[in-house]
Design a protein around this motif. Structure first.
Motif, short mmCIF file in Angstrom:
data_model
loop_
_atom_site.label_atom_id
_atom_site.label_comp_id
_atom_site.label_asym_id
_atom_site.label_seq_id
_atom_site.Cartn_x
_atom_site.Cartn_y
_atom_site.Cartn_z
N UNK A 101 0.58 -0.98 0.27
CA UNK A 101 -0.39 -0.03 -0.16
C UNK A 101 0.90 1.14 -0.42
N UNK A 102 2.05 1.07 0.56
CA UNK A 102 3.16 2.52 0.75
C UNK A 102 3.33 2.78 -0.87
N UNK A 103 4.07 1.44 -1.24
CA UNK A 103 4.55 1.28 -2.40
C UNK A 103 3.83 2.33 -3.38
N UNK A 120 5.44 6.61 -11.74
CA UNK A 120 5.30 4.95 -11.34
C UNK A 120 6.80 4.80 -13.13
N UNK A 121 7.63 4.56 -12.17
CA UNK A 121 8.95 5.04 -13.60
C UNK A 121 9.33 3.86 -13.12
N UNK A 137 9.58 -6.27 -8.81
CA UNK A 137 9.30 -6.55 -10.12
C UNK A 137 8.17 -5.38 -10.50
N UNK A 138 6.90 -5.41 -8.49
CA UNK A 138 5.83 -4.68 -9.06
C UNK A 138 6.34 -3.11 -9.68
N UNK A 139 6.93 -2.31 -8.61
CA UNK A 139 8.21 -1.45 -9.53
C UNK A 139 8.11 -1.10 -10.11
N UNK A 140 8.59 -2.14 -10.99
CA UNK A 140 9.10 -2.18 -12.66
C UNK A 140 7.86 -2.00 -13.09
N UNK A 165 1.16 -3.21 -9.01
CA UNK A 165 1.57 -2.89 -7.03
C UNK A 165 0.30 -4.58 -6.78
N UNK A 166 -1.07 -3.91 -6.51
CA UNK A 166 -1.78 -4.75 -5.89
C UNK A 166 -2.10 -6.15 -5.60
#
Length: 175
Positions: free
Chosen positions: A75-77, A86-87, A146-149, A159-160
């Motif tokens: 959630x913080x991400x 989101x880059x 992985x979610x960040x990318x 992310x979810x």
């Protein structure tokens, strides 16, 4: 805002939006509203400025992660990406773009990633009530990265999805 903080803020914005190699010192000086001489006086070299930007960004992000669950971590991400965009991870982008030839940058990236892994370990310990095994920590870190990318091209749903997978892994760790 003092001149160093202003310079780091402007540099972070430009590096994040345009990349490290594409952002020259003249462009940084102009965006910060200072002469090249003043820029070098405060930043040192470009590599030192990149390292300072990464350290500052890492500290700002890690302050958000005094959390008690893996779900809250993701959630913080999502919240961070809503504010910052989101880059992808600026640390991994720096490593990818600049390689390992710049020790001051490589050291900052390695130190941040170690602190992040330790943060994930603390979150899991709070959630589980016991120290997690290293495999679980690594799985959550990889899902997070992985979610960040993936969010950069798939959107926030990535992310979810990763957060749900990490939560399931943490629940298995409780059993």
């Amino acid at each position: 805002m003092n001149i160093d903080a202003k310079l780091i803020s402007v540099a972070e914005e430009l590096f994040d939006r345009h990349g490290f190699n594409a952002t020259g010192m003249d462009r940084l000086a102009q965006a910060a509203g200072m002469s090249s001489r003043t820029l070098y006086k405060h930043a040192g070299s470009k590599n030192e400025l990149i390292a300072a930007v990464l350290m500052t960004r890492g500290q700002r992000f890690l302050r958000r992660l005094e959390l008690d669950s893996v779900a809250a971590l993701f959630d913080a991400l999502a919240s961070w990406m809503g504010e910052e965009g989101a880059r992808g991870c600026l640390f991994l982008r720096a490593q990818g773009e600049l390689g390992t030839a710049l020790p001051e940058v490589t050291e900052v990236v390695a130190a941040y990633k170690a602190r992040f892994s330790e943060t994930v370990r603390r979150i899991l310990t709070r959630q589980l009530g016991a120290s997690p095994d290293e495999e679980l920590v690594e799985q959550v870190v990889i899902l997070f990265e992985g979610a960040t990318a993936a969010a950069s091209y798939r959107g926030p749903a990535a992310v979810a999805t990763a957060g749900r997978a990490a939560t399931l892994l943490a629940l298995r760790g409780q059993a």
